[in-house]
Write an enzyme that holds these catalytic residues in place. Structure first.
Site, short mmCIF file in Angstrom:
data_model
loop_
_atom_site.label_atom_id
_atom_site.label_comp_id
_atom_site.label_asym_id
_atom_site.label_seq_id
_atom_site.Cartn_x
_atom_site.Cartn_y
_atom_site.Cartn_z
N GLN A 16 3.07 10.03 1.08
CA GLN A 16 4.35 9.33 1.24
C GLN A 16 5.33 9.63 0.10
O GLN A 16 6.53 9.37 0.23
CB GLN A 16 4.13 7.81 1.32
CG GLN A 16 3.39 7.38 2.58
CD GLN A 16 3.23 5.87 2.60
OE1 GLN A 16 2.26 5.35 2.07
NE2 GLN A 16 4.18 5.19 3.19
N HIS A 60 -4.89 1.81 7.26
CA HIS A 60 -3.52 2.32 7.41
C HIS A 60 -3.26 3.44 6.39
O HIS A 60 -2.74 4.50 6.73
CB HIS A 60 -2.53 1.16 7.24
CG HIS A 60 -1.09 1.55 7.20
ND1 HIS A 60 -0.17 1.09 8.12
CD2 HIS A 60 -0.39 2.35 6.35
CE1 HIS A 60 1.03 1.61 7.84
NE2 HIS A 60 0.92 2.37 6.77
N GLU A 61 -3.63 3.17 5.13
CA GLU A 61 -3.36 4.16 4.07
C GLU A 61 -4.24 5.40 4.25
O GLU A 61 -3.80 6.52 3.99
CB GLU A 61 -3.57 3.55 2.68
CG GLU A 61 -2.67 2.36 2.36
CD GLU A 61 -1.20 2.60 2.62
OE1 GLU A 61 -0.74 3.76 2.50
OE2 GLU A 61 -0.49 1.64 2.95
N HIS A 73 -2.80 7.89 6.51
CA HIS A 73 -1.79 8.75 5.88
C HIS A 73 -2.43 10.02 5.32
O HIS A 73 -1.83 11.09 5.33
CB HIS A 73 -1.08 8.02 4.73
CG HIS A 73 0.02 7.10 5.18
ND1 HIS A 73 1.12 7.56 5.86
CD2 HIS A 73 0.21 5.77 5.02
CE1 HIS A 73 1.95 6.53 6.10
NE2 HIS A 73 1.41 5.44 5.61
N GLY A 125 0.84 -1.20 0.00
CA GLY A 125 0.00 0.00 0.00
C GLY A 125 0.86 1.24 0.00
O GLY A 125 1.99 1.22 0.52
N CYS A 183 5.43 0.07 7.32
CA CYS A 183 5.14 1.23 6.48
C CYS A 183 6.38 1.58 5.67
O CYS A 183 7.49 1.59 6.22
CB CYS A 183 4.74 2.41 7.36
SG CYS A 183 4.34 3.91 6.45
N LEU A 184 6.20 1.85 4.38
CA LEU A 184 7.35 2.19 3.54
C LEU A 184 8.04 3.47 4.02
O LEU A 184 9.20 3.69 3.72
CB LEU A 184 6.92 2.35 2.07
CG LEU A 184 6.50 1.06 1.36
CD1 LEU A 184 6.09 1.36 -0.07
CD2 LEU A 184 7.60 0.01 1.39
NI NI Z 1 2.26 3.53 5.65
#
Ligand code: NI
Length: 187
Positions: free
Chosen positions: A64, A149-150, A153, A59, A107-108
């Protein structure tokens, strides 16, 4: 759901977009609604998908990659090339289960940190797809978790803000070189 954006699920030598990491202010700004789903949005989606696949993510949200827009890409089936990714533009959660569950998240934008987060187990979400068409889906388990989660963000929230085990959190952040002060605990 068919995707208008064909992106191969593979790693590129260089991802088209640069990731931003915990501590970066861009991750804390609320994202703006997309007024019109046009070609510029579809290009963003394509590059977000390529960046997500290049980093082994499931995701990715636009903040991000430093873009202040309500755009999310998700793919929980990296091993199935024929299954299209999910593109969520201006998503809204219209229902969430009272039942919650705990699951490990990463998370990236916080590489190397994996911790448990409690979230509703099932949700209903409405959004626009990459063609600007309104959609509504029900999700549970991993997909429900990734969507939530996304969507966090898009509100400037990072999953570490929701982690309850503060000892494990501080230990992992330190190990990966992130400042504990970058976390904004949610009560
Ligand atoms: Ni994330």
């Amino acid at each position: 759901m068919t995707s208008a954006i064909a992106v191969e699920k593979k790693k590129l030598e260089q991802a088209p977009l640069e990731l931003h990491y915990l501590g970066d202010r861009v991750l804390r700004q609320p994202a703006k609604r997309v007024a019109k789903v046009d070609d510029s949005i579809r290009i963003l989606v394509k590059e977000m998908l390529q960046t997500m696949y290049s980093n082994d993510g499931i995701g990715l949200a636009a903040p991000q990659v430093g873009v202040n827009k309500q755009v999310i890409v998700i793919d929980c089936q990296l091993d199935k090339p024929e299954v299209p990714a999910l593109v969520l533009i201006n998503p809204k959660i219209t229902r969430s289960s009272s039942q919650v569950c705990s699951g490990e998240e990463g998370c990236l934008s916080i590489p190397g940190v994996y911790l448990d987060v409690i979230r509703p187990s099932a949700i209903e979400v409405s959004f626009k797809d990459e063609n600007g068409k309104p959609q509504k889906i029900q999700a549970k388990d991993l997909l429900a978790r990734v969507i939530q989660h996304e969507m966090d963000h898009l509100n400037g929230v990072m999953f570490v803000d929701r982690v309850e085990n503060e000892i494990a959190l501080n230990e992992q952040l330190k190990k990966q070189g992130f400042a504990a002060s970058a976390v904004k605990h949610i009560q």
